[in-house]
Every structure is written in structure tokens, then in C-alpha cells.
Design a protein around this motif. Structure first.
Motif, PDB file in Angstrom:
ATOM      1  N   TRP A 180      11.845   8.803   3.212  1.00 24.24           N
ATOM      2  CA  TRP A 180      12.356   9.533   1.968  1.00 24.24           C
ATOM      3  C   TRP A 180      13.618   8.898   1.371  1.00 24.24           C
ATOM      4  CZ3 TRP A 180       9.214  12.468  -0.533  1.00 24.24           C
ATOM      5  CH2 TRP A 180       7.920  13.073  -0.034  1.00 24.24           C
ATOM      6  N   ARG A 181      14.416   8.428   1.960  1.00 26.64           N
ATOM      7  CA  ARG A 181      15.487   7.802   1.407  1.00 26.64           C
ATOM      8  C   ARG A 181      15.266   6.487   0.853  1.00 26.64           C
ATOM      9  NH1 ARG A 181      19.848   8.039   6.486  1.00 26.64           N
ATOM     10  NH2 ARG A 181      21.116   9.890   5.855  1.00 26.64           N
ATOM     11  N   ARG A 182      14.244   6.149   1.231  1.00 29.00           N
ATOM     12  CA  ARG A 182      13.878   4.632   0.665  1.00 29.00           C
ATOM     13  C   ARG A 182      12.896   4.852  -0.601  1.00 29.00           C
ATOM     14  NH1 ARG A 182      12.976   3.435   6.108  1.00 29.00           N
ATOM     15  NH2 ARG A 182      10.745   3.549   5.820  1.00 29.00           N
ATOM     16  N   ALA A 183      12.168   6.077  -0.390  1.00 29.98           N
ATOM     17  CA  ALA A 183      11.051   6.410  -1.529  1.00 29.98           C
ATOM     18  C   ALA A 183      11.650   6.017  -2.907  1.00 29.98           C
ATOM     19  CB  ALA A 183      10.596   7.800  -1.322  1.00 29.98           C
ATOM     20  N   PRO A 184      10.680   5.788  -3.946  1.00 29.91           N
ATOM     21  CA  PRO A 184      10.636   5.657  -5.154  1.00 29.91           C
ATOM     22  C   PRO A 184      10.859   7.220  -6.015  1.00 29.91           C
ATOM     23  CG  PRO A 184       8.549   5.260  -4.865  1.00 29.91           C
ATOM     24  CD  PRO A 184       9.474   5.358  -3.628  1.00 29.91           C
ATOM     25  N   ILE A 185      10.449   8.019  -5.188  1.00 27.38           N
ATOM     26  CA  ILE A 185      10.586   9.489  -5.992  1.00 27.38           C
ATOM     27  C   ILE A 185      11.557  10.490  -5.166  1.00 27.38           C
ATOM     28  CG2 ILE A 185       8.293   9.321  -6.857  1.00 27.38           C
ATOM     29  CD1 ILE A 185       7.175  11.154  -4.646  1.00 27.38           C
ATOM     30  N   ARG A 186      11.999  11.423  -5.811  1.00 28.80           N
ATOM     31  CA  ARG A 186      13.050  12.172  -5.116  1.00 28.80           C
ATOM     32  C   ARG A 186      12.628  13.618  -5.358  1.00 28.80           C
ATOM     33  NH1 ARG A 186      19.805  12.346  -5.366  1.00 28.80           N
ATOM     34  NH2 ARG A 186      20.019  14.393  -4.843  1.00 28.80           N
ATOM     35  N   PRO A 187      12.050  14.563  -4.304  1.00 27.15           N
ATOM     36  CA  PRO A 187      11.700  15.873  -4.814  1.00 27.15           C
ATOM     37  C   PRO A 187      13.100  16.452  -4.703  1.00 27.15           C
ATOM     38  CG  PRO A 187      10.348  15.130  -3.008  1.00 27.15           C
ATOM     39  CD  PRO A 187      11.423  14.007  -3.276  1.00 27.15           C
ATOM     40  N   TYR A 235       0.777  -1.228   0.003  1.00 25.52           N
ATOM     41  CA  TYR A 235      -0.011   0.125   0.023  1.00 25.52           C
ATOM     42  C   TYR A 235       0.980   1.165  -0.026  1.00 25.52           C
ATOM     43  CZ  TYR A 235      -4.404  -2.462   0.662  1.00 25.52           C
ATOM     44  OH  TYR A 235      -5.586  -3.100   0.442  1.00 25.52           O
ATOM     45  N   ARG A 236       1.756   1.140   0.701  1.00 30.57           N
ATOM     46  CA  ARG A 236       2.863   2.344   0.699  1.00 30.57           C
ATOM     47  C   ARG A 236       3.495   2.614  -0.493  1.00 30.57           C
ATOM     48  NH1 ARG A 236       5.240  -0.535   5.243  1.00 30.57           N
ATOM     49  NH2 ARG A 236       4.277   0.232   6.906  1.00 30.57           N
ATOM     50  N   ALA A 237       4.022   1.671  -1.567  1.00 32.38           N
ATOM     51  CA  ALA A 237       4.160   1.780  -2.749  1.00 32.38           C
ATOM     52  C   ALA A 237       3.455   2.098  -3.710  1.00 32.38           C
ATOM     53  CB  ALA A 237       4.736   0.341  -3.464  1.00 32.38           C
ATOM     54  N   ARG A 238       1.943   1.984  -3.588  1.00 31.21           N
ATOM     55  CA  ARG A 238       0.930   2.269  -4.349  1.00 31.21           C
ATOM     56  C   ARG A 238       0.738   3.788  -4.061  1.00 31.21           C
ATOM     57  NH1 ARG A 238      -4.596  -0.853  -3.718  1.00 31.21           N
ATOM     58  NH2 ARG A 238      -3.141  -2.452  -4.217  1.00 31.21           N
ATOM     59  N   ARG A 239       0.845   4.120  -2.757  1.00 36.24           N
ATOM     60  CA  ARG A 239       0.612   5.576  -2.259  1.00 36.24           C
ATOM     61  C   ARG A 239       1.736   6.526  -2.924  1.00 36.24           C
ATOM     62  NH1 ARG A 239       0.560   4.882   3.254  1.00 36.24           N
ATOM     63  NH2 ARG A 239      -1.366   3.701   3.028  1.00 36.24           N
ATOM     64  N   TRP A 240       2.729   6.023  -3.009  1.00 38.16           N
ATOM     65  CA  TRP A 240       3.962   6.859  -3.666  1.00 38.16           C
ATOM     66  C   TRP A 240       3.545   7.004  -5.251  1.00 38.16           C
ATOM     67  CZ3 TRP A 240       6.742   9.729  -0.755  1.00 38.16           C
ATOM     68  CH2 TRP A 240       7.482   9.123   0.258  1.00 38.16           C
TER      69      TRP A 240
END
Length: 217
Positions: A52-59, A22-27
């Protein structure tokens, strides 16, 4: 590994858990809602540097404001500061963001008055926001993984918190259990709409039922 630990890993804690999916889908939903997020400055209220380090996106830049700031000295695009999102310190009150982000925090801030102050902070920091919280009326309470936990009297919740093996950290000490139980107050759609009246409310579902709610603008 105990059966309870194994079950909790499958549900929420493990890298292949249901919660992680669900976290991946939310990203993915966040990036769809804000396709230019890689060019944005994001203020995260109550989040963590590690997420944020693990997130698949990087602002372009992330500023985390939290009671428990983590070190981010080795990450040039993330800064972390100690701050109460319901009462920002003076040095952060002029902060402005392209996007204000918060994931599963507003239910922990402490009562309706502080939730309103949290929402006021969100509105003051930027025009766009993404504010997610677990839905009060989903049958499984997400912190304790106990059916209907959020609807029980406080003494019953305290007793369960001290004995229920699927809770992340059982509170053998009664006062710690009381503090933990009182630190969570889930909200529903009516309150979220009241806090963020100009937002679009997005629902996240599990087994056809609303699992979490997100205010997006």
C-alpha cells in the motif's frame, strides 16, 4: 547475477518486470471500479503495508489483517494487525469496511472449507469487495514459474521445487518443499463464482489467455 535470477527479475521480481506491469494495471482497474476509493476504508485480507505504501492510490484508511503483520507506526492511514482471515479474532469481528480487498491470498488459505470461510469473512466485513487470485488453468504456475506445475502429483512438485532455479527460494530441505507445495491450491472460475455468487468476475489476460481472476462487487 545468475541467468535464473536475471530471468526471474525480468518476469516477476524486478521493478520493470512483467508482473509489475500487471500489478500497475490492476491498481488502475481497482480505481476505475471504485472511483471514490480515496474516501473509503479498505480492509486488506492477507496483504502487506509495503504494497500500500508503493500503491499509486491512497484510500482514506487501510486496515491490513495478516498472519505476518508489518509495522505501520509511521503511516497514519494504514493499520496492521495479526489475524486469520478464515477465523477473525473477536476484536475484529465487528469491523466494517467500505471495500474488502485481497490480492493472491485465497489460494494460500488451505483447502475448500477454509476458502469458504475466507469468503464468508469477505461478505461479513463489507458489501463491496475486490478478490484477486491467479487462474488455475493458466499454463505457467505463477509461484514456481514452471509450466503445468499445478497439475503434477505432489512428489513431482516437491522434486521440482527443490531443483527448479526460477523458484523464488529453492527448498533444499524436503519437508520445507512439501510444506511449500501444499500451501498453494489454485482455483478456477467455477469455484470463484461459487464463493462469490453475487460478484462480477473480471479476467486478466496474458497472451490472450486468462492469467488471473477477480471477484468484484
Amino acid at each position: 547475477m545468475s541467468a535464473a535470477t536475471s530471468m526471474r527479475n525480468r518476469l516477476v521480481d524486478g521493478p520493470d518486470s512483467l508482473a509489475e506491469k500487471y500489478r500497475a494495471r490492476r491498481w488502475e482497474q481497482l480505481q476505475t471500479a471504485f472511483p471514490d476509493i480515496e474516501d473509503m476504508t479498505v480492509v486488506d485480507l492477507g496483504g502487506t503495508v509495503s504494497s500500500w505504501r508503493r500503491a499509486p492510490i491512497r484510500p482514506r484508511k487501510v486496515i491490513v489483517l495478516s498472519f505476518e503483520p508489518e509495522g505501520a507506526d509511521d503511516v497514519d492511514w494504514i493499520k496492521s494487525h495479526h489475524a486469520d482471515a478464515c477465523d477473525l479474532p473477536a476484536q475484529h469481528r465487528d469491523l466494517r469496511a467500505d471495500l474488502v480487498y485481497s490480492n493472491a491470498v485465497i489460494e494460500h488459505v488451505g483447502g475448500a472449507e477454509r476458502r469458504q470461510r475466507f469468503a464468508d469473512t469477505v461478505h461479513g466485513l463489507g458489501h463491496h469487495h475486490w478478490i484477486q487470485t491467479p487462474y488455475r488453468y493458466f499454463p505457467i504456475e505463477p509461484h514456481w514459474l514452471f509450466p503445468g506445475f499445478q497439475f503434477l502429483p505432489v512428489p513431482a512438485r516437491v522434486a521440482i521445487s527443490r531443483r527448479w532455479r526460477l523458484v523464488h527460494t529453492p527448498n533444499r530441505d524436503r519437508q520445507a518443499a512439501v510444506d511449500n507445495v501444499l500451501s498453494v491450491e489454485l482455483i478456477g472460475l467455477t469455484e470463484l463464482r461459487n464463493l462469490f455468487p453475487s460478484s462480477r468476475i473480471v479476467t486478466e489476460r496474458a497472451a490472450g489467455l486468462v492469467k488471473s481472476i477477480i471477484a468484484v462487487r
